[in-house]
Design an enzyme around this catalytic site. Structure first.
Site, PDB file in Angstrom:
ATOM      1  CB  CYS A 150      -0.705  -0.004   1.320  1.00  0.00           C
ATOM      2  SG  CYS A 150      -1.765   1.503   1.467  1.00  0.00           S
ATOM      3  CE1 TYR A 156      -8.876   4.098   2.986  1.00  0.00           C
ATOM      4  CE2 TYR A 156      -7.006   4.871   3.058  1.00  0.00           C
ATOM      5  CZ  TYR A 156      -7.662   4.530   2.190  1.00  0.00           C
ATOM      6  OH  TYR A 156      -7.773   4.727   1.076  1.00  0.00           O
TER       7      TYR A 156
HETATM    8  C1  G6P Z   1      -4.568   5.471  -1.138  1.00  0.00           C
HETATM    9  C2  G6P Z   1      -4.989   4.075  -0.522  1.00  0.00           C
HETATM   10  C3  G6P Z   1      -5.282   2.891  -1.480  1.00  0.00           C
HETATM   11  C4  G6P Z   1      -6.226   3.459  -2.712  1.00  0.00           C
HETATM   12  C5  G6P Z   1      -5.706   4.573  -3.149  1.00  0.00           C
HETATM   13  C6  G6P Z   1      -6.447   5.155  -4.234  1.00  0.00           C
HETATM   14  O1  G6P Z   1      -3.332   5.069  -1.789  1.00  0.00           O
HETATM   15  O2  G6P Z   1      -4.118   3.422   0.447  1.00  0.00           O
HETATM   16  O3  G6P Z   1      -5.865   1.786  -0.871  1.00  0.00           O
HETATM   17  O4  G6P Z   1      -6.633   2.379  -3.625  1.00  0.00           O
HETATM   18  O5  G6P Z   1      -5.461   5.565  -2.204  1.00  0.00           O
HETATM   19  O6  G6P Z   1      -7.943   5.647  -3.662  1.00  0.00           O
HETATM   20  P1  G6P Z   1      -8.870   6.384  -4.729  1.00  0.00           P
HETATM   21  O7  G6P Z   1     -10.115   6.655  -4.032  1.00  0.00           O
HETATM   22  O8  G6P Z   1      -8.326   7.376  -5.544  1.00  0.00           O
HETATM   23  O9  G6P Z   1      -9.363   5.134  -5.711  1.00  0.00           O
END
Ligand code: G6P
Length: 421
Positions: free
Chosen positions: A168, A242
């Site tokens: 991540c 989060y």
């Molecule tokens: C962050 C989170 C990811 C997520 C990404 C994009 O990096 O840790 O888990 O997929 O954001 O989020 P979005 O809301 O732009 O799809």
């Protein structure tokens, strides 16, 4: 044959070009000879193939670009398989956001009841992918970005022998925050990090090997505006963004209720724009619209891992790995997101020390939910699904679960064969 094969499964994702860029930036240390694009969406795959061919030329990366919808062919002979699939697409994501909200709960793609449904759709597909890799390319590393990455990593390590590293961009957020707020380069910043994916805390930050001053700590914390600064000071640790869904629940609920579009709907609109740029044969560089998408940092993390493994370079990274005693309040089998030593042998989780008081209860509860959710997804067991949701601090209420779960299941029926045998 010189160099290695790099497969991207879910290559139709708008993020794919960032991986290509990362490979180009590291071409001296990462001799990739073939990039295999795999997706089930042929239209997106065609567009991405065309764009990637123009883009590698532009970047001066001497590599063959291939594409396929056949998973076995995609993974055969690969050294790394980067997985970034989204089962049900953003359409399903929007339901994950809207249905829980209509029951007065946080509706979000990786957290709470929405994240649970994403896990139910995704885990069987990722297990099939891992088993295919086990069969056709048993030595390959899965570099996983498919969300929910913690649950996906837990399922793959528990039910297959494939090698998976779950990532991540959150693992490098403190580095990004220090860079953004004070211009400090990534490799000067270190920290302790405890928890799970999207359920973690950062503390003991150091810069150039010395403890960050209070002023520096505050600068870093302020670059994570979703969490109130006073709360960060109280914890003396920086929660993942989060954690806003847990510590600012009512504020988030109000925002969600008043928003014109969910995040999934916004992403769908952005993707339209980004895709029309990728399809334009005159465009051979990353389109401006991609910057709006956000979520950057994946490529940095993925390439860091490739470099560490391929070139056997000892590297400290945050990875989703089986605990094996590193976090003493969680079972050994639990996949945790913590600091690891990564090199040619693989990943070694490092013992997590000085966990701040008050965070272990929440982390344990969510891990309890995750383990039940993984079993529910694999066994197609509706009772386990209920137990998992009861264990989740953002859901918990039994009567509400009895009402909401049938609606969620029905909306996702097409992607839940394990529950509808
Ligand atoms: C962050 C989170 C990811 C997520 C990404 C994009 O990096 O840790 O888990 O997929 O954001 O989020 P979005 O809301 O732009 O799809």
């Amino acid at each position: 044959m010189k160099g290695f094969k790099f497969t991207i499964s879910g290559a139709g994702s708008t993020y794919t070009p960032e991986l290509i860029e990362g490979l180009a930036q590291k071409k001296e240390s990462l001799p990739v000879r073939e990039i295999m694009l795999h997706d089930i969406d042929e239209k997106r795959l065609d567009i991405m193939e065309g764009f990637c061919k123009r883009y590698v030329k532009e970047l001066g990366l001497d590599v063959t670009i291939n594409k396929t919808t056949d998973l076995a062919r995609a993974v055969e002979g690969a050294y790394f398989v980067n997985t970034q699939i989204r089962v049900g697409g953003n359409e399903a994501r929007v339901l994950d956001e809207k249905i829980p909200l209509s029951h007065g709960l946080i509706g979000q793609e990786t957290t709470g009841a929405g994240g649970f449904m994403k896990a139910m759709r995704t885990i069987p597909v990722m297990l099939n992918l891992a088993k295919t890799i086990e069969k056709y390319s048993p030595d390959a590393w899965i570099v996983n970005y498919t969300n929910p990455t913690g649950l996906v990593s837990e399922a793959v390590t528990r039910y297959t022998n494939a090698k998976i590293a779950g990532f991540c961009s959150g693992g490098i957020f403190p580095k990004m925050w220090a860079k953004k707020s004070m211009g400090i380069e990534y490799d000067r910043v270190r920290y302790d990090y405890v928890g799970l994916n999207h359920m973690n805390f950062i503390y003991n930050i150091s810069i150039d090997g010395r403890a960050a001053t209070e002023e520096e700590f505050i600068h870093i914390a302020k670059a994570n505006p979703e969490i109130d600064l006073e709360l960060v000071k109280l914890l003396n640790a920086i929660p993942s963004p989060y954690l806003q869904y847990y510590y600012h629940t009512h504020r988030k609920l109000d925002q969600f209720k008043n928003a014109q579009y969910t995040r999934g709907q916004q992403v769908m609109m952005m993707e339209k724009e980004i895709y029309s740029a990728y399809a334009d044969e005159k465009i051979s560089t990353k389109p401006e619209a991609l910057n709006k998408r956000g979520g950057g940092g994946y490529s940095d993390v993925a390439m860091g891992f490739l470099d560490a493994v391929y070139n056997d370079q000892d590297t400290w990274m945050i990875v989703n790995v089986p605990n094996n005693g590193a976090v003493d309040f969680l079972p050994d089998s639990a996949v945790v997101e913590i600091g690891c030593l990564v090199n040619g042998v693989g990943m070694q989780p490092l013992k997590v020390k000085n966990v701040p008081p008050m965070v272990w209860g929440l982390i344990s509860e969510v891990k309890n939910y995750e383990q039940l959710a993984v079993e529910a997804a694999v066994e197609g067991d509706i009772n386990k699904a209920k137990l998992a949701l009861m264990a989740h601090p953002l859901v918990r209420d039994y009567n509400l679960i009895e009402k909401m779960l049938p609606e969620l299941m029905e909306a996702n029926k097409a992607y839940l064969p394990q529950f509808y045998k």
